[in-house]
Scaffold this motif. Structure first.
Motif, PDB file in Angstrom:
ATOM      1  N   ARG A  58       0.870  -1.179   0.000  1.00 14.92           N
ATOM      2  CA  ARG A  58       0.000   0.000   0.000  1.00 14.92           C
ATOM      3  C   ARG A  58       0.901   1.220   0.000  1.00 14.92           C
ATOM      4  NH1 ARG A  58      -1.055   1.813   5.683  1.00 14.92           N
ATOM      5  NH2 ARG A  58      -0.096   0.285   7.080  1.00 14.92           N
ATOM      6  N   PHE A  59       0.427   2.319  -0.568  1.00 14.90           N
ATOM      7  CA  PHE A  59       1.292   3.479  -0.736  1.00 14.90           C
ATOM      8  C   PHE A  59       0.452   4.737  -0.913  1.00 14.90           C
ATOM      9  CE2 PHE A  59       0.174   2.211  -4.969  1.00 14.90           C
ATOM     10  CZ  PHE A  59       0.123   3.390  -5.706  1.00 14.90           C
ATOM     11  N   ASP A  60       1.125   5.875  -0.838  1.00 14.44           N
ATOM     12  CA  ASP A  60       0.498   7.164  -1.107  1.00 14.44           C
ATOM     13  C   ASP A  60       0.977   7.686  -2.451  1.00 14.44           C
ATOM     14  OD1 ASP A  60      -0.875   7.271   1.321  1.00 14.44           O
ATOM     15  OD2 ASP A  60       0.768   8.293   2.350  1.00 14.44           O
ATOM     16  N   TYR A  61       0.033   8.120  -3.276  1.00 13.57           N
ATOM     17  CA  TYR A  61       0.408   8.799  -4.508  1.00 13.57           C
ATOM     18  C   TYR A  61       1.182  10.083  -4.177  1.00 13.57           C
ATOM     19  CZ  TYR A  61      -3.725   6.184  -6.265  1.00 13.57           C
ATOM     20  OH  TYR A  61      -4.650   5.227  -6.570  1.00 13.57           O
ATOM     21  N   GLY A  69       5.477  16.065  -2.719  1.00 16.85           N
ATOM     22  CA  GLY A  69       4.810  16.628  -3.889  1.00 16.85           C
ATOM     23  C   GLY A  69       3.580  17.428  -3.521  1.00 16.85           C
ATOM     24  N   ALA A  70       3.170  18.312  -4.414  1.00 15.49           N
ATOM     25  CA  ALA A  70       1.969  19.126  -4.221  1.00 15.49           C
ATOM     26  C   ALA A  70       0.779  18.449  -4.892  1.00 15.49           C
ATOM     27  CB  ALA A  70       2.186  20.517  -4.804  1.00 15.49           C
ATOM     28  N   PHE A  71      -0.313  18.312  -4.160  1.00 15.31           N
ATOM     29  CA  PHE A  71      -1.496  17.638  -4.682  1.00 15.31           C
ATOM     30  C   PHE A  71      -1.962  18.258  -5.998  1.00 15.31           C
ATOM     31  CE2 PHE A  71      -6.121  17.207  -5.004  1.00 15.31           C
ATOM     32  CZ  PHE A  71      -6.264  15.833  -4.910  1.00 15.31           C
ATOM     33  N   GLU A  72      -1.972  19.571  -6.066  1.00 12.06           N
ATOM     34  CA  GLU A  72      -2.520  20.239  -7.246  1.00 12.06           C
ATOM     35  C   GLU A  72      -1.617  20.144  -8.467  1.00 12.06           C
ATOM     36  OE1 GLU A  72      -4.461  24.005  -6.824  1.00 12.06           O
ATOM     37  OE2 GLU A  72      -4.948  23.651  -4.724  1.00 12.06           O
ATOM     38  N   ASP A  73      -0.411  19.606  -8.288  1.00 14.13           N
ATOM     39  CA  ASP A  73       0.484  19.409  -9.432  1.00 14.13           C
ATOM     40  C   ASP A  73       0.280  18.050 -10.093  1.00 14.13           C
ATOM     41  OD1 ASP A  73       1.648  21.874  -9.016  1.00 14.13           O
ATOM     42  OD2 ASP A  73       3.372  21.079  -7.903  1.00 14.13           O
ATOM     43  N   THR A  75      -1.616  14.576 -11.791  1.00 21.61           N
ATOM     44  CA  THR A  75      -2.652  14.144 -12.728  1.00 21.61           C
ATOM     45  C   THR A  75      -2.852  12.642 -12.561  1.00 21.61           C
ATOM     46  OG1 THR A  75      -1.172  13.546 -14.556  1.00 21.61           O
ATOM     47  CG2 THR A  75      -1.852  15.871 -14.380  1.00 21.61           C
ATOM     48  N   ILE A  76      -3.881  12.110 -13.181  1.00 21.73           N
ATOM     49  CA  ILE A  76      -4.127  10.674 -13.045  1.00 21.73           C
ATOM     50  C   ILE A  76      -3.014   9.865 -13.715  1.00 21.73           C
ATOM     51  CG2 ILE A  76      -5.582  10.372 -15.111  1.00 21.73           C
ATOM     52  CD1 ILE A  76      -7.364   8.583 -13.137  1.00 21.73           C
ATOM     53  N   VAL A  77      -2.367  10.427 -14.727  1.00 25.95           N
ATOM     54  CA  VAL A  77      -1.235   9.741 -15.351  1.00 25.95           C
ATOM     55  C   VAL A  77      -0.051   9.689 -14.381  1.00 25.95           C
ATOM     56  CG1 VAL A  77       0.486   9.888 -17.194  1.00 25.95           C
ATOM     57  CG2 VAL A  77      -1.925  10.221 -17.711  1.00 25.95           C
ATOM     58  N   ASN A  78       0.184  10.788 -13.650  1.00 25.17           N
ATOM     59  CA  ASN A  78       1.232  10.774 -12.627  1.00 25.17           C
ATOM     60  C   ASN A  78       0.991   9.650 -11.628  1.00 25.17           C
ATOM     61  OD1 ASN A  78       1.168  14.385 -12.525  1.00 25.17           O
ATOM     62  ND2 ASN A  78       2.567  13.091 -13.665  1.00 25.17           N
ATOM     63  N   TRP A  79      -0.250   9.518 -11.195  1.00 22.08           N
ATOM     64  CA  TRP A  79      -0.566   8.523 -10.164  1.00 22.08           C
ATOM     65  C   TRP A  79      -0.513   7.104 -10.707  1.00 22.08           C
ATOM     66  CZ3 TRP A  79      -5.063  11.920  -7.902  1.00 22.08           C
ATOM     67  CH2 TRP A  79      -4.482  12.923  -7.100  1.00 22.08           C
ATOM     68  N   ARG A  80      -0.892   6.932 -11.965  1.00 20.87           N
ATOM     69  CA  ARG A  80      -0.679   5.614 -12.595  1.00 20.87           C
ATOM     70  C   ARG A  80       0.806   5.278 -12.602  1.00 20.87           C
ATOM     71  NH1 ARG A  80      -0.500   5.622 -18.876  1.00 20.87           N
ATOM     72  NH2 ARG A  80       1.392   6.723 -18.195  1.00 20.87           N
ATOM     73  N   ASP A  81       1.624   6.258 -12.961  1.00 18.47           N
ATOM     74  CA  ASP A  81       3.066   6.025 -13.018  1.00 18.47           C
ATOM     75  C   ASP A  81       3.650   5.760 -11.634  1.00 18.47           C
ATOM     76  OD1 ASP A  81       2.894   6.342 -15.734  1.00 18.47           O
ATOM     77  OD2 ASP A  81       3.715   8.374 -15.761  1.00 18.47           O
ATOM     78  N   ASP A  82       3.101   6.413 -10.595  1.00 17.94           N
ATOM     79  CA  ASP A  82       3.527   6.110  -9.224  1.00 17.94           C
ATOM     80  C   ASP A  82       3.284   4.636  -8.917  1.00 17.94           C
ATOM     81  OD1 ASP A  82       4.200   8.769  -8.822  1.00 17.94           O
ATOM     82  OD2 ASP A  82       2.397   9.242  -7.664  1.00 17.94           O
ATOM     83  N   THR A 162     -10.027  20.110  -7.632  1.00 23.49           N
ATOM     84  CA  THR A 162      -9.707  19.478  -8.904  1.00 23.49           C
ATOM     85  C   THR A 162      -9.128  20.547  -9.817  1.00 23.49           C
ATOM     86  OG1 THR A 162     -11.536  17.913  -8.678  1.00 23.49           O
ATOM     87  CG2 THR A 162     -10.582  18.166 -10.874  1.00 23.49           C
ATOM     88  N   THR A 163      -8.033  20.216 -10.477  1.00 23.11           N
ATOM     89  CA  THR A 163      -7.382  21.169 -11.376  1.00 23.11           C
ATOM     90  C   THR A 163      -7.710  20.861 -12.836  1.00 23.11           C
ATOM     91  OG1 THR A 163      -5.377  19.843 -11.636  1.00 23.11           O
ATOM     92  CG2 THR A 163      -5.457  21.383  -9.759  1.00 23.11           C
ATOM     93  N   ARG A 164      -7.506  21.865 -13.660  1.00 25.61           N
ATOM     94  CA  ARG A 164      -7.711  21.676 -15.096  1.00 25.61           C
ATOM     95  C   ARG A 164      -6.756  20.611 -15.638  1.00 25.61           C
ATOM     96  NH1 ARG A 164      -7.694  27.075 -17.876  1.00 25.61           N
ATOM     97  NH2 ARG A 164      -5.547  27.112 -17.078  1.00 25.61           N
ATOM     98  N   ALA A 165      -5.524  20.577 -15.127  1.00 28.03           N
ATOM     99  CA  ALA A 165      -4.557  19.582 -15.600  1.00 28.03           C
ATOM    100  C   ALA A 165      -5.031  18.170 -15.282  1.00 28.03           C
ATOM    101  CB  ALA A 165      -3.188  19.841 -14.982  1.00 28.03           C
ATOM    102  N   PHE A 166      -5.545  17.957 -14.058  1.00 27.48           N
ATOM    103  CA  PHE A 166      -6.046  16.625 -13.702  1.00 27.48           C
ATOM    104  C   PHE A 166      -7.234  16.265 -14.583  1.00 27.48           C
ATOM    105  CE2 PHE A 166      -8.824  13.664 -11.644  1.00 27.48           C
ATOM    106  CZ  PHE A 166      -7.952  12.694 -11.175  1.00 27.48           C
TER     107      PHE A 166
END
Length: 250
Positions: A58-61, A69-73, A75-82, A162-166
């Motif tokens: 188990r882990f934290d994105y 890291g900053a939450f607002e930076d 995206t879902i692709v970042n978290w998939r890659d994590d 939620t950000t526009r980037a996400f």
């Protein structure tokens, strides 16, 4: 159990995780949006895995919980890659992904990216493509014009940002636009009293897997969290079912 942090990339945020070595396949818990690895389901599954001598992660994105890291930076692709980075860095052999809410979207993306490693899936109120169906037209316009929105959270005193980037990342990586190319066992557990994910989403998702080994389990009085003792027992049963499909002789 190993509790540590490792860098995602040479200059990327360091990710917090709890890894329990054991027999495979490794069970990997993927939290929901703005959630972390300390939730009831993640911890309960870890206790079960320890009792069974099973490998568990188990882990934290990035930007969540104890990770850097900053939450607002993010995206879902970042978290998939994590998720993929930790699976590849810490585990060996096949993995079974357990995705809660948005984690159910991450697990589909991860399975698409690494079909050689991801052997089975368990979705808990899985919410793939929620950037499409989870926002009103007005909210989408606000995101496009102002770059972010805040909405009250039913699970925290703080609003959900939620950000526009996400949002744009989500729209570019929708999974329910055609057949989902996954051939392993899948169990989808969904509460019919879920106020965040309509239960019909789970039944629709089930039809889109290429795999024939897919079951949807509806909990008539279940909410979005599915964190009651009886819900946890059902989730564990789902994980056991998937493992039995992968290791029928065990």
């Amino acid at each position: 159990m190993s509790e540590s942090e490792i860098p995602q990339e040479a200059e990327g945020p360091r990710l917090a995780y709890h890894h329990t070595p054991g027999k495979g396949p490794t069970i990997v818990f993927l939290p929901g949006y703005a959630s972390d690895m300390t939730g009831t389901k993640a911890v309960a599954l870890e206790a079960w895995a320890k009792a069974q001598g099973r490998a568990y992660l188990r882990f934290d994105y990035a930007g969540c919980g104890a990770s850097e890291g900053a939450f607002e930076d993010q995206t879902i692709v970042n978290w998939r890659d994590d998720a993929l980075h930790l699976i590849e860095s810490l585990t060996e052999g096949p993995a079974v992904l357990v995705g809660s809410s948005m984690g159910g979207w991450v697990m589909l993306m991860a399975a698409k990216a690494r079909p050689d490693r991801i052997a089975g899936l368990v979705g808990i109120a899985a919410a793939p493509d929620f950037t499409d169906w989870g926002f009103t037209t007005e909210q989408k316009m606000t995101l496009l014009q102002h770059g972010r929105i805040e909405v009250p959270s039913a699970y925290s005193d703080q609003p959900t940002v939620t950000t526009r980037a996400f949002w744009a990342s989500g729209e570019a990586n929708r999974m329910m636009i055609g057949q989902i190319p996954f051939d392993g066992p899948v169990r989808l557990i969904q509460g019919q009293e879920d106020k965040d994910v309509p239960w019909q989403r789970a039944t629709q998702l089930a039809t889109q897997f290429r795999s024939a080994e897919v079951q949807t389990w509806l909990v008539k009085d279940g909410d979005h969290r599915l964190s009651r003792d009886k819900d946890i027992a059902l989730i564990i049963r789902g994980v056991e079912d998937v493992i039995s499909c992968l290791q029928p002789s065990s």
